[in-house]
Scaffold this motif. Structure first.
Motif, PDB file in Angstrom:
ATOM      1  N   ILE A   1       0.674  -1.273   0.104  1.00 46.63           N
ATOM      2  CA  ILE A   1       0.208  -0.055   0.236  1.00 46.63           C
ATOM      3  C   ILE A   1       1.232   1.081   0.259  1.00 46.63           C
ATOM      4  O   ILE A   1       0.725   2.310  -0.634  1.00 46.63           O
ATOM      5  N   TRP A   2       2.076   1.510   0.817  1.00 47.43           N
ATOM      6  CA  TRP A   2       2.537   2.493   1.105  1.00 47.43           C
ATOM      7  C   TRP A   2       3.529   2.678  -0.481  1.00 47.43           C
ATOM      8  O   TRP A   2       3.469   3.677  -0.738  1.00 47.43           O
ATOM      9  N   ALA A   3       4.493   1.267  -1.180  1.00 46.87           N
ATOM     10  CA  ALA A   3       4.781   1.819  -2.192  1.00 46.87           C
ATOM     11  C   ALA A   3       3.756   2.552  -3.246  1.00 46.87           C
ATOM     12  O   ALA A   3       4.580   3.263  -4.723  1.00 46.87           O
ATOM     13  N   ILE A   4       2.365   1.998  -3.468  1.00 44.34           N
ATOM     14  CA  ILE A   4       1.653   2.137  -4.394  1.00 44.34           C
ATOM     15  C   ILE A   4       1.103   3.714  -4.216  1.00 44.34           C
ATOM     16  O   ILE A   4       1.295   4.277  -5.320  1.00 44.34           O
ATOM     17  N   TRP A   5       1.210   4.343  -2.789  1.00 43.34           N
ATOM     18  CA  TRP A   5       0.830   5.511  -2.636  1.00 43.34           C
ATOM     19  C   TRP A   5       2.356   6.470  -3.451  1.00 43.34           C
ATOM     20  O   TRP A   5       1.944   7.450  -3.504  1.00 43.34           O
ATOM     21  N   LEU A   6       4.161   5.991  -2.601  1.00 44.67           N
ATOM     22  CA  LEU A   6       5.019   6.718  -3.597  1.00 44.67           C
ATOM     23  C   LEU A   6       4.840   6.816  -4.937  1.00 44.67           C
ATOM     24  O   LEU A   6       5.562   7.559  -5.374  1.00 44.67           O
ATOM     25  N   ALA A   7       4.505   5.083  -5.499  1.00 47.28           N
ATOM     26  CA  ALA A   7       4.661   5.628  -7.104  1.00 47.28           C
ATOM     27  C   ALA A   7       3.392   6.361  -7.709  1.00 47.28           C
ATOM     28  O   ALA A   7       3.770   7.547  -8.465  1.00 47.28           O
ATOM     29  N   ARG A   8       2.431   6.725  -7.034  1.00 49.21           N
ATOM     30  CA  ARG A   8       1.534   7.907  -7.438  1.00 49.21           C
ATOM     31  C   ARG A   8       1.339   8.932  -6.874  1.00 49.21           C
ATOM     32  O   ARG A   8       1.178   9.767  -8.048  1.00 49.21           O
ATOM     33  N   ASN A   9       2.289   9.610  -5.709  1.00 47.09           N
ATOM     34  CA  ASN A   9       2.444  10.783  -5.404  1.00 47.09           C
ATOM     35  C   ASN A   9       3.883  11.117  -6.384  1.00 47.09           C
ATOM     36  O   ASN A   9       3.921  12.401  -7.311  1.00 47.09           O
TER      37      ASN A   9
ATOM     38  N   LEU B   1       4.264  10.015  -9.608  1.00 53.52           N
ATOM     39  CA  LEU B   1       3.783   9.643 -11.319  1.00 53.52           C
ATOM     40  C   LEU B   1       2.749  11.457 -11.028  1.00 53.52           C
ATOM     41  O   LEU B   1       2.930  12.632 -11.478  1.00 53.52           O
ATOM     42  N   VAL B   2       1.705  12.049  -9.557  1.00 50.61           N
ATOM     43  CA  VAL B   2       0.502  13.373  -9.892  1.00 50.61           C
ATOM     44  C   VAL B   2       1.651  14.248  -9.504  1.00 50.61           C
ATOM     45  O   VAL B   2       1.090  15.393 -10.270  1.00 50.61           O
ATOM     46  N   PHE B   3       3.096  14.546  -8.822  1.00 48.08           N
ATOM     47  CA  PHE B   3       4.071  15.725  -8.465  1.00 48.08           C
ATOM     48  C   PHE B   3       4.559  15.936  -9.534  1.00 48.08           C
ATOM     49  O   PHE B   3       5.080  17.111  -9.152  1.00 48.08           O
ATOM     50  N   ASN B   4       5.398  14.677  -9.674  1.00 42.84           N
ATOM     51  CA  ASN B   4       6.689  15.139 -10.199  1.00 42.84           C
ATOM     52  C   ASN B   4       6.277  14.406 -11.863  1.00 42.84           C
ATOM     53  O   ASN B   4       7.572  14.655 -12.646  1.00 42.84           O
ATOM     54  N   GLY B   5       5.544  13.722 -12.875  1.00 40.92           N
ATOM     55  CA  GLY B   5       5.604  13.398 -13.170  1.00 40.92           C
ATOM     56  C   GLY B   5       6.048  11.874 -13.455  1.00 40.92           C
ATOM     57  O   GLY B   5       6.466  11.444 -14.994  1.00 40.92           O
ATOM     58  N   VAL B   6       6.754  11.523 -13.046  1.00 45.71           N
ATOM     59  CA  VAL B   6       7.288  10.094 -13.118  1.00 45.71           C
ATOM     60  C   VAL B   6       6.840   8.760 -12.836  1.00 45.71           C
ATOM     61  O   VAL B   6       5.984   8.561 -12.275  1.00 45.71           O
ATOM     62  N   TYR B   7       6.592   8.337 -14.389  1.00 41.28           N
ATOM     63  CA  TYR B   7       5.752   6.850 -13.762  1.00 41.28           C
ATOM     64  C   TYR B   7       6.745   5.600 -13.617  1.00 41.28           C
ATOM     65  O   TYR B   7       7.554   5.604 -14.087  1.00 41.28           O
ATOM     66  N   SER B   8       6.184   5.394 -12.453  1.00 39.83           N
ATOM     67  CA  SER B   8       6.490   3.690 -12.199  1.00 39.83           C
ATOM     68  C   SER B   8       6.525   2.667 -12.563  1.00 39.83           C
ATOM     69  O   SER B   8       5.248   2.202 -12.481  1.00 39.83           O
TER      70      SER B   8
END
Length: 155
Positions: free
Chosen positions: A101-109, A111-118
């Motif tokens: 859950i934490w890893a999904i949240w970090l990856a989502r952030n 994407l949202v804040f830095n435009g980096v797709y994981s």
């Protein structure tokens, strides 16, 4: 991570659906999931139902040879993995849920804040490493032996 997990179950994580409900997003702002771009970014969608997250969960379940059906909510899912998912290493499995859950949240952030797709596969690798490190921190010999068996390390 435990506090974040609790927030997820309580519906208190600031996903777009929650922010929209609280009127923190401008009217007409995009409330779609950053991964799929189709569905509203709700807690259940982000952590369970989005195809990106689903790939992660599927890879982790395949890692443990566990069959599963996606539950309708994070509350249902949390209950399942807190109870060990019916596998031998329930203590180890209890690490996988919060770490994922934490890893999904970090990856989502990212994407949202830095435009980096994981890449979801890279996220799975990070989850496995963090869970393994967490199990070492717990100094659980039984879990480490189980992991070594899962990786055919022949301890």
């Amino acid at each position: 991570m435990a506090i974040f997990h609790w927030l997820v179950i309580q519906g208190g994580v600031p996903v777009k659906e929650v922010l929209s409900y609280r009127r923190c997003l401008r009217p007409g702002s995009d409330d779609k999931c950053g991964w799929c771009g189709i569905h509203v970014e709700s807690i259940d969608h982000l952590f369970l139902h989005c195809s990106w997250s689903h790939h992660i969960w599927s890879a982790l379940f395949n890692w443990w040879n566990v069959s599963w059906i996606i539950p309708s909510s994070m509350l249902e899912f949390s209950s399942d993995w807190i109870n060990g998912m019916g596998i031998k290493a329930a203590n180890f499995w209890s690490l996988i849920g919060p770490v994922t859950i934490w890893a999904i949240w970090l990856a989502r952030n990212e994407l949202v804040f830095n435009g980096v797709y994981s890449c979801w596969a890279a996220t799975v690798s990070r989850i496995k490493l963090k869970v393994f490190n967490g199990s070492l921190t717990r100094k659980s010999v039984r879990v480490i032996n189980f992991i070594c068996g899962a990786f055919n390390l022949g301890v």
